[in-house]
Structures are given as structure tokens and as C-alpha cells.
Design an enzyme around this catalytic site. Sequence first.
Site, mmCIF file in Angstrom:
data_model
loop_
_atom_site.group_PDB
_atom_site.id
_atom_site.type_symbol
_atom_site.label_atom_id
_atom_site.label_comp_id
_atom_site.label_asym_id
_atom_site.label_seq_id
_atom_site.Cartn_x
_atom_site.Cartn_y
_atom_site.Cartn_z
ATOM 1 N N ASP A 1 9.646 5.663 -3.089
ATOM 2 C CA ASP A 1 9.068 4.374 -3.465
ATOM 3 C C ASP A 1 9.806 3.296 -2.696
ATOM 4 O O ASP A 1 10.991 3.058 -2.950
ATOM 5 C CB ASP A 1 9.183 4.152 -4.973
ATOM 6 C CG ASP A 1 8.341 2.982 -5.469
ATOM 7 O OD1 ASP A 1 8.106 2.045 -4.685
ATOM 8 O OD2 ASP A 1 7.931 2.998 -6.646
ATOM 9 N N GLU B 1 0.831 -1.213 0.000
ATOM 10 C CA GLU B 1 0.000 0.000 0.000
ATOM 11 C C GLU B 1 0.865 1.262 0.000
ATOM 12 O O GLU B 1 1.872 1.344 0.708
ATOM 13 C CB GLU B 1 -0.891 -0.010 1.240
ATOM 14 C CG GLU B 1 -1.859 1.135 1.358
ATOM 15 C CD GLU B 1 -3.093 0.961 0.493
ATOM 16 O OE1 GLU B 1 -3.457 1.924 -0.207
ATOM 17 O OE2 GLU B 1 -3.697 -0.128 0.522
ATOM 18 N N ARG C 1 2.867 2.655 -2.303
ATOM 19 C CA ARG C 1 4.243 2.411 -2.766
ATOM 20 C C ARG C 1 5.125 1.909 -1.620
ATOM 21 O O ARG C 1 6.301 2.246 -1.522
ATOM 22 C CB ARG C 1 4.851 3.656 -3.423
ATOM 23 C CG ARG C 1 4.147 4.100 -4.693
ATOM 24 C CD ARG C 1 4.989 5.059 -5.539
ATOM 25 N NE ARG C 1 5.398 6.233 -4.799
ATOM 26 C CZ ARG C 1 4.649 7.340 -4.661
ATOM 27 N NH1 ARG C 1 3.460 7.411 -5.242
ATOM 28 N NH2 ARG C 1 5.082 8.372 -3.965
ATOM 29 N N ARG D 1 9.044 0.080 -2.547
ATOM 30 C CA ARG D 1 8.701 -1.273 -2.987
ATOM 31 C C ARG D 1 9.924 -2.081 -3.415
ATOM 32 O O ARG D 1 10.806 -1.574 -4.098
ATOM 33 C CB ARG D 1 7.689 -1.215 -4.134
ATOM 34 C CG ARG D 1 6.325 -0.730 -3.688
ATOM 35 C CD ARG D 1 5.378 -0.557 -4.848
ATOM 36 N NE ARG D 1 5.793 0.523 -5.750
ATOM 37 C CZ ARG D 1 5.110 0.928 -6.799
ATOM 38 N NH1 ARG D 1 3.967 0.318 -7.104
ATOM 39 N NH2 ARG D 1 5.538 1.917 -7.549
#
Length: 213
Positions: free
Chosen positions: A134, A100, A102, A136
Site C-alpha cells: 500500500d 489508483e 493503492r 498511499r
Amino acid sequence: MPDTPAVLATPRSRVRVPLRFHDGYEVDAEVVTFHGLADGQEHVAVVLGEPGPVPLVRLHSECLTGDVFGSARCDCGPQLREAVERIAERGGVLLYLRQEGRGIGLYNKLDAYALQDEGLDTYEANAALGLPEDARDYTAAAQMLRALGIGELDLLSNNPDKAAQLRDLGVDVRDRVPTGVFTTAHNVRYLRAKVLQTQHTLPLAALTGLSAG
């Protein structure tokens, strides 16, 4: 840069799930869960159609506001809907990843929204909160693909970082296939920021004349 995952993930369960969308589109899917994912999250693979030797794959990061509630502040819900149909037509897999905002989480994402209301873009808002633009990491995604026997794929994404990370993790990304462009009066600044900050393949000229009312 990511390294090839040392630990192999294995399928945990497979279950047939009929998918029904608000616009009437229907398709049957096989949802796969996994043992041994590197980040310990409950990611799932949604297998659609009849995947061939080089399936179409999307890495879709969870977005409660967009995927479930239809938020117009992002393009996540329309991208998810488009991806399911395009993958089902060709045959492939949608990886639904619990990342959720990034990777910053739901509460932090909503805090970032408040800062965006004050004029910051989506990346500036994350930075103002002391968070990465980010966060991720796609190691678990590479594990899932390997567990499904997928070594080569076409990636449905506008984000070059997804393809780069998968390649670094040993996945052969043959081609990156762009998604559609889903603009609203509320997400234009968000989409422009993705182009300018992280080189997403979206038509910047088409977004320039639109306002975020």
C-alpha cells in the site's frame, strides 16, 4: 510515520455539481480544488449536505475499474456510491484521491490483476511486481481537511491505516465508522486479503464460506 504538513494548502475553486448515479440516486455537491497539495496531484473534495462541527468524512482512493466501469473484482464502486449518500444525509466531505491501485497506478494495478489470476492475493501480487502493498500517503488529505477548516471528524472507512495516518498528521479522528460489505463472486479473495493482511474491519467469518468463481 507521517508528519504534520508544513505547507498549508488553500482552496483553488468551488463549483456546484449535481451528481446522478445509475440506480437513480441524485444529490447536489460542491466540488473543491486546491493549491499547494504536497504530492502535486489533482485531488478534489466533494462537500455533501450541511457539514457540522464533526463531519462525516471518507478518503476514497480513485479506482477507474471499479468507480467508472463497475468492476466486480473490488468493492470500490459500491463503497463510493454508499459514501456519497451517507455523507449527504449527515453532512460532510468525500475526498477523492488520485491514488489508483493503492498508489501504484492503473497499469501496475492491471498487472497485479494478472498475477492474482495465477493465484496470488492482492498484496502478494504487488510484492511480486516489486511494489509496496500500500503506497498511499494521506498528507495531501490532511492538507485538504485543514484548508476546509476541518480539525475533527468521523471517518467512514474499514481501513485502520487511514485513521492512524490522519491522527499522525494532526487530524482528530473521533470515530471510525465502517462501510457496508459489498461482496461478489469475484472479490471475496480480495476482501479476505484486506482483513488478513491489513486488518480491515470486515466480517471474516461471513467471507470464509464464499468462493471466488
